[in-house]
Motif scaffolding. Structure first.
Motif, PDB file in Angstrom:
ATOM      1  N   HIS A   3      -7.808   4.299  -0.966  1.00  0.00           N
ATOM      2  CA  HIS A   3      -7.386   2.517  -0.596  1.00  0.00           C
ATOM      3  C   HIS A   3      -6.532   2.905   0.317  1.00  0.00           C
ATOM      4  N   SER A   4      -6.594   1.889   0.844  1.00  0.00           N
ATOM      5  CA  SER A   4      -5.376   1.725   2.005  1.00  0.00           C
ATOM      6  C   SER A   4      -4.188   1.285   1.656  1.00  0.00           C
ATOM      7  N   PRO A   5      -3.321   1.838   2.375  1.00  0.00           N
ATOM      8  CA  PRO A   5      -1.601   1.671   2.492  1.00  0.00           C
ATOM      9  C   PRO A   5      -1.664   0.047   2.370  1.00  0.00           C
ATOM     10  N   ALA A   6       0.084  -0.227   2.419  1.00  0.00           N
ATOM     11  CA  ALA A   6      -0.050  -0.973   3.165  1.00  0.00           C
ATOM     12  C   ALA A   6       0.018  -1.433   4.776  1.00  0.00           C
ATOM     13  N   LEU A   7      -0.694  -2.697   5.056  1.00  0.00           N
ATOM     14  CA  LEU A   7      -0.528  -2.482   6.518  1.00  0.00           C
ATOM     15  C   LEU A   7       0.206  -3.776   6.949  1.00  0.00           C
ATOM     16  N   PRO A   8       0.534  -4.111   8.030  1.00  0.00           N
ATOM     17  CA  PRO A   8       1.050  -4.673   8.989  1.00  0.00           C
ATOM     18  C   PRO A   8       0.035  -6.141   8.662  1.00  0.00           C
ATOM     19  N   ASP A   9       0.970  -6.822   8.758  1.00  0.00           N
ATOM     20  CA  ASP A   9      -0.260  -8.388   8.774  1.00  0.00           C
ATOM     21  C   ASP A   9      -1.462  -8.246   9.467  1.00  0.00           C
ATOM     22  N   TRP A  10      -0.807  -7.869  11.267  1.00  0.00           N
ATOM     23  CA  TRP A  10      -1.894  -8.383  11.580  1.00  0.00           C
ATOM     24  C   TRP A  10      -2.882  -7.277  12.024  1.00  0.00           C
ATOM     25  N   LEU A  11      -3.119  -6.776  11.054  1.00  0.00           N
ATOM     26  CA  LEU A  11      -4.375  -5.614  10.724  1.00  0.00           C
ATOM     27  C   LEU A  11      -4.879  -6.109   9.755  1.00  0.00           C
ATOM     28  N   LEU A  12      -4.047  -6.576   8.649  1.00  0.00           N
ATOM     29  CA  LEU A  12      -5.346  -7.351   7.260  1.00  0.00           C
ATOM     30  C   LEU A  12      -6.531  -7.605   7.931  1.00  0.00           C
ATOM     31  N   PRO A  13      -7.084  -8.494   8.493  1.00  0.00           N
ATOM     32  CA  PRO A  13      -8.572  -9.092   9.283  1.00  0.00           C
ATOM     33  C   PRO A  13      -9.757  -8.189   9.074  1.00  0.00           C
ATOM     34  N   ALA A  14      -8.796  -6.833   9.894  1.00  0.00           N
ATOM     35  CA  ALA A  14      -9.808  -5.524  10.078  1.00  0.00           C
ATOM     36  C   ALA A  14      -9.164  -4.531   8.721  1.00  0.00           C
ATOM     37  N   GLU A  15      -8.899  -4.673   7.615  1.00  0.00           N
ATOM     38  CA  GLU A  15      -9.062  -3.670   6.788  1.00  0.00           C
ATOM     39  C   GLU A  15     -10.336  -3.430   6.219  1.00  0.00           C
ATOM     40  N   LEU A  49      -3.672   4.969  10.643  1.00  0.00           N
ATOM     41  CA  LEU A  49      -2.571   4.073  11.089  1.00  0.00           C
ATOM     42  C   LEU A  49      -2.062   4.433  11.642  1.00  0.00           C
ATOM     43  N   ASN A  50      -1.177   5.735  12.019  1.00  0.00           N
ATOM     44  CA  ASN A  50      -0.425   6.433  12.998  1.00  0.00           C
ATOM     45  C   ASN A  50      -1.645   5.553  14.476  1.00  0.00           C
ATOM     46  N   CYS A  51      -2.542   4.989  14.772  1.00  0.00           N
ATOM     47  CA  CYS A  51      -3.416   5.225  16.183  1.00  0.00           C
ATOM     48  C   CYS A  51      -3.338   3.017  16.495  1.00  0.00           C
ATOM     49  N   ALA A  52      -3.211   2.912  15.054  1.00  0.00           N
ATOM     50  CA  ALA A  52      -3.759   1.467  14.897  1.00  0.00           C
ATOM     51  C   ALA A  52      -2.637   0.983  15.173  1.00  0.00           C
ATOM     52  N   VAL A  53      -0.883   1.256  14.878  1.00  0.00           N
ATOM     53  CA  VAL A  53       0.186   0.557  15.583  1.00  0.00           C
ATOM     54  C   VAL A  53      -0.003   0.258  16.840  1.00  0.00           C
ATOM     55  N   VAL A  54      -0.148   1.372  17.476  1.00  0.00           N
ATOM     56  CA  VAL A  54       0.246   1.129  19.055  1.00  0.00           C
ATOM     57  C   VAL A  54      -0.949  -0.017  19.452  1.00  0.00           C
ATOM     58  N   ALA A  55      -1.823  -0.451  18.831  1.00  0.00           N
ATOM     59  CA  ALA A  55      -2.141  -1.510  19.489  1.00  0.00           C
ATOM     60  C   ALA A  55      -2.209  -2.881  19.197  1.00  0.00           C
ATOM     61  N   ASP A  56      -0.828  -2.685  18.604  1.00  0.00           N
ATOM     62  CA  ASP A  56      -0.138  -4.109  17.766  1.00  0.00           C
ATOM     63  C   ASP A  56      -0.150  -4.868  18.811  1.00  0.00           C
ATOM     64  N   PRO A  57      -0.670  -6.134  18.283  1.00  0.00           N
ATOM     65  CA  PRO A  57      -0.207  -6.786  19.883  1.00  0.00           C
ATOM     66  C   PRO A  57       0.751  -7.354  20.547  1.00  0.00           C
ATOM     67  N   ALA A  58       1.463  -7.560  19.190  1.00  0.00           N
ATOM     68  CA  ALA A  58       3.501  -7.847  19.860  1.00  0.00           C
ATOM     69  C   ALA A  58       3.683  -6.865  20.285  1.00  0.00           C
ATOM     70  N   LEU A  59       3.857  -5.706  20.532  1.00  0.00           N
ATOM     71  CA  LEU A  59       4.133  -4.820  21.443  1.00  0.00           C
ATOM     72  C   LEU A  59       3.324  -4.364  22.834  1.00  0.00           C
ATOM     73  N   GLY A  60       2.485  -5.110  23.600  1.00  0.00           N
ATOM     74  CA  GLY A  60       1.983  -5.496  24.399  1.00  0.00           C
ATOM     75  C   GLY A  60       1.197  -3.914  25.282  1.00  0.00           C
ATOM     76  N   LEU A  61       1.782  -2.765  24.950  1.00  0.00           N
ATOM     77  CA  LEU A  61       0.839  -1.831  25.504  1.00  0.00           C
ATOM     78  C   LEU A  61      -0.527  -1.703  25.731  1.00  0.00           C
ATOM     79  N   VAL A  62      -1.341  -2.979  24.523  1.00  0.00           N
ATOM     80  CA  VAL A  62      -2.284  -2.932  24.805  1.00  0.00           C
ATOM     81  C   VAL A  62      -3.113  -4.482  24.551  1.00  0.00           C
ATOM     82  N   PRO A  63      -2.724  -5.023  25.824  1.00  0.00           N
ATOM     83  CA  PRO A  63      -2.774  -6.101  26.394  1.00  0.00           C
ATOM     84  C   PRO A  63      -4.361  -7.299  26.255  1.00  0.00           C
TER      85      PRO A  63
END
Length: 216
Positions: A3-15, A49-63
Motif C-alpha cells: 500500500h502507498s504511504p501518505a501522499l501530499p495532496d498534489w500527488l493523490l490523483p496519480a496514486e 516518493l523520493n523522486c516524486a517530491v522533486v516534481a511538486d509544481p509548487a517547487l517550480g523545479l519542473v515548470p
C-alpha cells in the motif's frame, strides 16, 4: 501489493498509477535485475516518493508543460515517476542498455503513458547529434555519475535558460565544489543544492540545480 504511504495532496490523483508502477518494479523490475529484491519493501519511500517530491509544481523545479529528459533512466527513476505524477509534462527517458530500455518501453505502454513519455535507447552524449532531438527545459538524472562527468552529458541537452535538477546523495556539496570549473566552462550558473520532500520523505531528497546560460 504494497500500500502507498501518505501522499501530499498534489500527488493523490496519480496514486493508482504510481501503485501500478510500484507493482511493476517489484515484479518485472526485479526479474530484469533493475531493482534488488531487498529494495522491494522500501520502493515507495526510498525510490518512488523520493523522486516524486522533486516534481511538486509548487517547487517550480519542473515548470508547467515542461519538456524533460531523464539521463540513464534505468528503471524509470525519476523520469517515469515524474511522467506519472505530472500529466502536464512530456518526458524523454534516455537509456543506453537494451534490457533497461525494453523494460521502460513496456512500462510506458502498460501504464498508458505513450502520449507523454518517450523512451530513447542511446547515450546522452549522442542525442544532440540526432536530427530528431529537440532541446528540453529540464534535465534530470539519479545515481548515474559524479556531477563533473554528469554535466557533460546533461547540459548540452538543455535549451538556453533550461534547468538541471539532478538527484544526489550526501556528497552533493563536495561534488559541486569539484565540478565548479567544468560548470563555468559550460555556461552553467547558479549551481546549488535544494532539499525537498520534507515531511513526506526522510531524509529529504537532495537535488543539485543549475541554469544553462549562454556558453562562455
Amino acid at each position: 501489493m504494497k500500500h502507498s504511504p501518505a501522499l501530499p495532496d498534489w500527488l493523490l490523483p496519480a496514486e493508482s498509477e504510481l501503485s501500478a508502477y510500484v507493482d511493476l518494479l517489484s515484479t518485472t523490475g526485479v526479474e530484469h535485475g533493475l531493482i534488488g529484491p531487498r529494495e522491494v519493501p522500501r520502493l515507495w519511500e526510498r525510490h518512488v516518493l523520493n523522486c516524486a517530491v522533486v516534481a511538486d509544481p509548487a517547487l517550480g523545479l519542473v515548470p508547467i508543460d515542461a519538456r524533460v529528459a531523464d539521463v540513464g533512466s534505468g528503471a524509470g527513476l525519476p523520469g517515469l515517476v515524474w511522467g506519472i505524477a505530472r500529466p502536464d509534462i512530456h518526458v524523454v527517458l534516455i537509456e543506453p542498455l537494451l534490457r533497461r530500455a525494453t523494460f521502460l518501453t513496456q512500462a510506458v505502454e502498460d501504464l498508458g503513458l505513450t502520449d507523454r513519455v518517450t523512451v530513447l535507447r542511446g547515450r546522452a552524449e549522442e542525442m544532440t547529434s540526432s536530427p530528431d532531438w529537440s532541446p528540453v527545459d529540464v534535465v534530470t538524472a539519479r545515481a548515474v555519475a559524479p556531477l563533473e562527468k554528469l554535466l557533460g552529458w546533461t547540459v548540452p541537452l538543455l535549451v538556453t535558460g533550461g534547468r538541471l535538477a539532478l538527484l544526489k546523495g550526501s556528497s552533493a556539496a563536495e561534488e559541486i565544489a569539484s565540478a565548479q570549473s567544468a560548470a563555468t566552462s559550460m555556461g552553467v550558473r547558479d549551481l546549488c543544492i535544494t532539499t525537498c520532500g520534507s515531511p513526506w520523505v526522510d531524509p529529504a531528497t537532495t537535488v543539485v540545480t543549475g541554469i544553462r546560460g549562454t556558453a562562455q
